[in-house]
Scaffold this motif. Structure first.
Motif, PDB file in Angstrom:
ATOM      1  N   LEU B  25       0.876  -1.047   0.123  1.00 53.12           N
ATOM      2  CA  LEU B  25      -0.077   0.019   0.080  1.00 53.12           C
ATOM      3  C   LEU B  25       0.839   1.300   0.108  1.00 53.12           C
ATOM      4  O   LEU B  25       2.161   1.387   0.297  1.00 53.12           O
ATOM      5  CB  LEU B  25      -0.880   0.037   1.193  1.00 53.12           C
ATOM      6  CG  LEU B  25      -2.382  -0.674   1.193  1.00 53.12           C
ATOM      7  CD1 LEU B  25      -2.104  -2.150   0.863  1.00 53.12           C
ATOM      8  CD2 LEU B  25      -2.999  -0.282   2.305  1.00 53.12           C
ATOM      9  N   ASP B  29      -0.918   5.586   3.678  1.00 53.04           N
ATOM     10  CA  ASP B  29      -2.024   4.938   3.967  1.00 53.04           C
ATOM     11  C   ASP B  29      -1.920   3.705   4.880  1.00 53.04           C
ATOM     12  O   ASP B  29      -2.447   3.757   5.771  1.00 53.04           O
ATOM     13  CB  ASP B  29      -2.795   3.973   2.750  1.00 53.04           C
ATOM     14  CG  ASP B  29      -3.351   5.319   1.973  1.00 53.04           C
ATOM     15  OD1 ASP B  29      -3.436   6.391   2.255  1.00 53.04           O
ATOM     16  OD2 ASP B  29      -3.805   4.791   0.647  1.00 53.04           O
ATOM     17  N   GLU B  75      -8.583  -3.249  -1.187  1.00 53.62           N
ATOM     18  CA  GLU B  75      -8.098  -2.445  -2.045  1.00 53.62           C
ATOM     19  C   GLU B  75      -8.455  -2.916  -3.686  1.00 53.62           C
ATOM     20  O   GLU B  75      -8.598  -2.187  -4.704  1.00 53.62           O
ATOM     21  CB  GLU B  75      -6.420  -2.472  -2.019  1.00 53.62           C
ATOM     22  CG  GLU B  75      -5.583  -1.632  -2.934  1.00 53.62           C
ATOM     23  CD  GLU B  75      -5.847  -0.164  -2.933  1.00 53.62           C
ATOM     24  OE1 GLU B  75      -6.680   0.332  -2.059  1.00 53.62           O
ATOM     25  OE2 GLU B  75      -5.261   0.570  -3.808  1.00 53.62           O
ATOM     26  N   ARG B  78     -11.835  -2.013  -4.565  1.00 52.20           N
ATOM     27  CA  ARG B  78     -11.875  -0.541  -5.016  1.00 52.20           C
ATOM     28  C   ARG B  78     -11.326  -0.489  -6.518  1.00 52.20           C
ATOM     29  O   ARG B  78     -12.044   0.584  -7.142  1.00 52.20           O
ATOM     30  CB  ARG B  78     -10.992   0.124  -3.912  1.00 52.20           C
ATOM     31  CG  ARG B  78     -11.101   1.722  -4.232  1.00 52.20           C
ATOM     32  CD  ARG B  78     -10.143   2.378  -3.420  1.00 52.20           C
ATOM     33  NE  ARG B  78      -8.653   2.240  -3.885  1.00 52.20           N
ATOM     34  CZ  ARG B  78      -8.145   2.779  -4.878  1.00 52.20           C
ATOM     35  NH1 ARG B  78      -8.764   3.953  -5.331  1.00 52.20           N
ATOM     36  NH2 ARG B  78      -6.834   2.714  -4.962  1.00 52.20           N
ATOM     37  N   GLN B  81     -13.961  -1.232  -8.677  1.00 50.49           N
ATOM     38  CA  GLN B  81     -15.081  -0.515  -8.952  1.00 50.49           C
ATOM     39  C   GLN B  81     -14.905   0.936  -9.664  1.00 50.49           C
ATOM     40  O   GLN B  81     -15.710   1.603 -10.012  1.00 50.49           O
ATOM     41  CB  GLN B  81     -15.473  -0.136  -7.575  1.00 50.49           C
ATOM     42  CG  GLN B  81     -16.343  -1.186  -6.804  1.00 50.49           C
ATOM     43  CD  GLN B  81     -16.612  -0.871  -5.434  1.00 50.49           C
ATOM     44  OE1 GLN B  81     -16.293  -0.099  -4.750  1.00 50.49           O
ATOM     45  NE2 GLN B  81     -17.524  -2.017  -4.811  1.00 50.49           N
ATOM     46  N   ARG B 195      -6.451   9.239  -4.582  1.00 46.95           N
ATOM     47  CA  ARG B 195      -7.386   9.126  -3.268  1.00 46.95           C
ATOM     48  C   ARG B 195      -8.282  10.394  -3.537  1.00 46.95           C
ATOM     49  O   ARG B 195      -8.022  11.467  -3.156  1.00 46.95           O
ATOM     50  CB  ARG B 195      -6.626   9.325  -2.285  1.00 46.95           C
ATOM     51  CG  ARG B 195      -5.621   8.165  -1.885  1.00 46.95           C
ATOM     52  CD  ARG B 195      -6.444   6.713  -1.757  1.00 46.95           C
ATOM     53  NE  ARG B 195      -5.692   5.639  -1.599  1.00 46.95           N
ATOM     54  CZ  ARG B 195      -5.158   5.066  -2.657  1.00 46.95           C
ATOM     55  NH1 ARG B 195      -5.413   5.304  -3.784  1.00 46.95           N
ATOM     56  NH2 ARG B 195      -4.231   3.820  -2.357  1.00 46.95           N
ATOM     57  N   PRO B 196      -9.594  10.102  -4.196  1.00 47.82           N
ATOM     58  CA  PRO B 196     -10.526  11.280  -4.204  1.00 47.82           C
ATOM     59  C   PRO B 196     -10.664  11.841  -2.734  1.00 47.82           C
ATOM     60  O   PRO B 196     -11.105  11.166  -1.637  1.00 47.82           O
ATOM     61  CB  PRO B 196     -11.589  10.696  -4.632  1.00 47.82           C
ATOM     62  CG  PRO B 196     -11.721   8.985  -4.453  1.00 47.82           C
ATOM     63  CD  PRO B 196     -10.100   8.912  -4.370  1.00 47.82           C
ATOM     64  N   ARG B 197     -10.639  13.281  -2.565  1.00 48.82           N
ATOM     65  CA  ARG B 197     -10.866  13.902  -1.200  1.00 48.82           C
ATOM     66  C   ARG B 197     -10.065  13.084  -0.072  1.00 48.82           C
ATOM     67  O   ARG B 197     -10.778  12.573   0.900  1.00 48.82           O
ATOM     68  CB  ARG B 197     -12.284  13.791  -1.102  1.00 48.82           C
ATOM     69  CG  ARG B 197     -13.083  14.658  -2.081  1.00 48.82           C
ATOM     70  CD  ARG B 197     -14.558  14.836  -1.881  1.00 48.82           C
ATOM     71  NE  ARG B 197     -14.692  15.744  -0.840  1.00 48.82           N
ATOM     72  CZ  ARG B 197     -15.701  16.397  -0.375  1.00 48.82           C
ATOM     73  NH1 ARG B 197     -16.643  15.615  -0.972  1.00 48.82           N
ATOM     74  NH2 ARG B 197     -16.010  17.042   0.554  1.00 48.82           N
ATOM     75  N   TRP B 199      -7.900  13.625   2.575  1.00 45.96           N
ATOM     76  CA  TRP B 199      -8.231  13.694   4.166  1.00 45.96           C
ATOM     77  C   TRP B 199      -9.090  14.988   4.236  1.00 45.96           C
ATOM     78  O   TRP B 199      -8.967  16.021   3.849  1.00 45.96           O
ATOM     79  CB  TRP B 199      -6.714  13.924   4.512  1.00 45.96           C
ATOM     80  CG  TRP B 199      -5.736  13.301   4.114  1.00 45.96           C
ATOM     81  CD1 TRP B 199      -4.717  13.114   3.213  1.00 45.96           C
ATOM     82  CD2 TRP B 199      -5.745  11.747   4.930  1.00 45.96           C
ATOM     83  NE1 TRP B 199      -4.067  11.954   3.357  1.00 45.96           N
ATOM     84  CE2 TRP B 199      -4.642  10.984   4.107  1.00 45.96           C
ATOM     85  CE3 TRP B 199      -6.484  11.154   5.754  1.00 45.96           C
ATOM     86  CZ2 TRP B 199      -4.357   9.917   4.699  1.00 45.96           C
ATOM     87  CZ3 TRP B 199      -6.306   9.688   5.868  1.00 45.96           C
ATOM     88  CH2 TRP B 199      -5.162   9.223   5.423  1.00 45.96           C
ATOM     89  N   GLY B 200      -9.873  14.842   5.334  1.00 44.46           N
ATOM     90  CA  GLY B 200     -11.006  15.697   5.746  1.00 44.46           C
ATOM     91  C   GLY B 200     -10.562  16.687   6.683  1.00 44.46           C
ATOM     92  O   GLY B 200      -9.228  16.823   7.083  1.00 44.46           O
TER      93      GLY B 200
END
Lengths: 131, 200
Positions: B25, B29, B75, B78, B81, B195-197, B199-200
């Motif tokens: 990975l 992550d 993973e 994902r 998908q 990685r879409p968005r 880290w918040g």
């Protein structure tokens, strides 16, 4: 009994398939950290989920952009990773719920003829216990 | 709280093994996962204070190998998908490019790949329509220097034409190949690194 075994396997598959929606739904009202999500699922739905399954799934939901995470300091002495639904996550949860409802309704119709039998079987069991 | 040094040791050993297993990975992550599992073990084992609670918490997680396998499986799920449509890929690359230098690089390489692939394809097509004005030609200048030119014009070509009708298969094959490679490159980069968005 082999049929009992197969029924259990089927139930495991059902739970697995609905886990993604269950997790998204548990975050609907606000952010939670991993252990809180697990406890929420156990208390609200008896969906006992092993942590070894839930954390990797949460990680996939994050990399898909359905949830976002933040580390928050806590009194316990270590920070915790909180999960929150993104807008895409909310949309996905709503969409899955619609599909779920449609599916449950159509299965409900199909299964209606089987229900009386189950009800009477249940009745027998409670009578036996009473005796 | 966990007091025993033995507990600390077994937690550290578990997490170190997990970290090794997660080496496929992305580094950030993997680190994030390990820290989260550490917080989980500390939270869970301090909640109920039975004697073997750390051991029980570790057992519930499964061995580091099992846990890492689940992460890798998710993973793969994902990656499976993600959309394979070239338009969606380019749109995601553009969004990625707005965030990081890596994203910009992949986006620009993809644009260049598609343009060059499309150009080769176009040249090969034009060779059919306007054979005398299209081709790869070598021109020798008066001072003895020379240049290569690939292109088309409405004038018949000057200079010595090198490829002739070979331009057709070469243009089509290389053009298609380049477009396909660009597509695979964009998809692969997105699946592995984007990685879409994140880290918040």
């Amino acid at each position: 009994m082999p049929t009992q075994d197969n029924a259990e396997k089927w139930e495991v598959q059902l739970r697995k398939g609905s886990l993604e929606l269950a997790i998204l739904a548990s975050l609907w009202e606000g952010r939670l950290y991993g252990l809180e999500i697990l406890r929420h699922l156990e208390s609200d739905s008896e969906l006992t989920v092993s942590e070894g399954t839930a954390y990797p799934l949460l990680n996939r939901l994050r990399t898909l952009g359905l949830v976002e995470t933040e580390w928050v300091e806590s009194d316990s002495g270590h920070p915790r990773k909180y999960y929150r639904l993104t807008e895409a996550g909310r949309q996905r949860a709503l969409e899955m719920t619609r599909i779920w409802d449609r599916f449950a309704a159509s299965m409900g119709g199909l299964l209606a003829p089987l229900k009386p039998e189950i009800a009477s079987a249940l009745g027998h069991e409670t009578k036996k216990e009473e005796r | 709280m966990i007091a025993s040094a033995e507990d600390r040791k077994s937690i550290d050993a578990y997490l170190a093994a997990l970290r090794r297993q997660l080496r496929d990975l992305l580094d950030e992550d993997a680190k994030d996962i390990v820290e989260e599992i550490r917080a989980h073990i500390l939270d869970k084992s301090s909640a109920d204070r039975s004697a073997d609670t750390v051991a029980a918490t570790l057992a519930a997680l499964g061995t580091p190998e099992e846990l890492a396998t689940r992460y890798r499986t998710e993973e793969l799920l994902r990656r499976a998908q993600m959309s394979r449509s070239p338009v969606v890929i380019m749109r995601n690359l553009l969004r990625w490019g707005a965030l990081t230098l890596a994203g910009v690089s992949v986006f620009l390489i993809s644009v260049a790949g598609y343009c060059l692939g499309g150009f080769l394809f176009l040249i090969a097509t034009l060779k059919v329509i306007w054979p005398r004005g299209t081709g790869l030609s070598k021109t020798v200048n008066a001072d003895g220097s020379w240049g290569l030119g690939l292109g088309f014009s409405n004038q018949p070509m000057t200079g010595h034409e090198l490829l002739g009708w070979w331009l057709l298969p070469i243009g089509f094959v290389f053009g298609t190949g380049l477009i396909f490679l660009t597509f695979r490159f964009g998809l692969w980069s997105l699946r592995k690194f984007w990685r879409p968005r994140a880290w918040g």
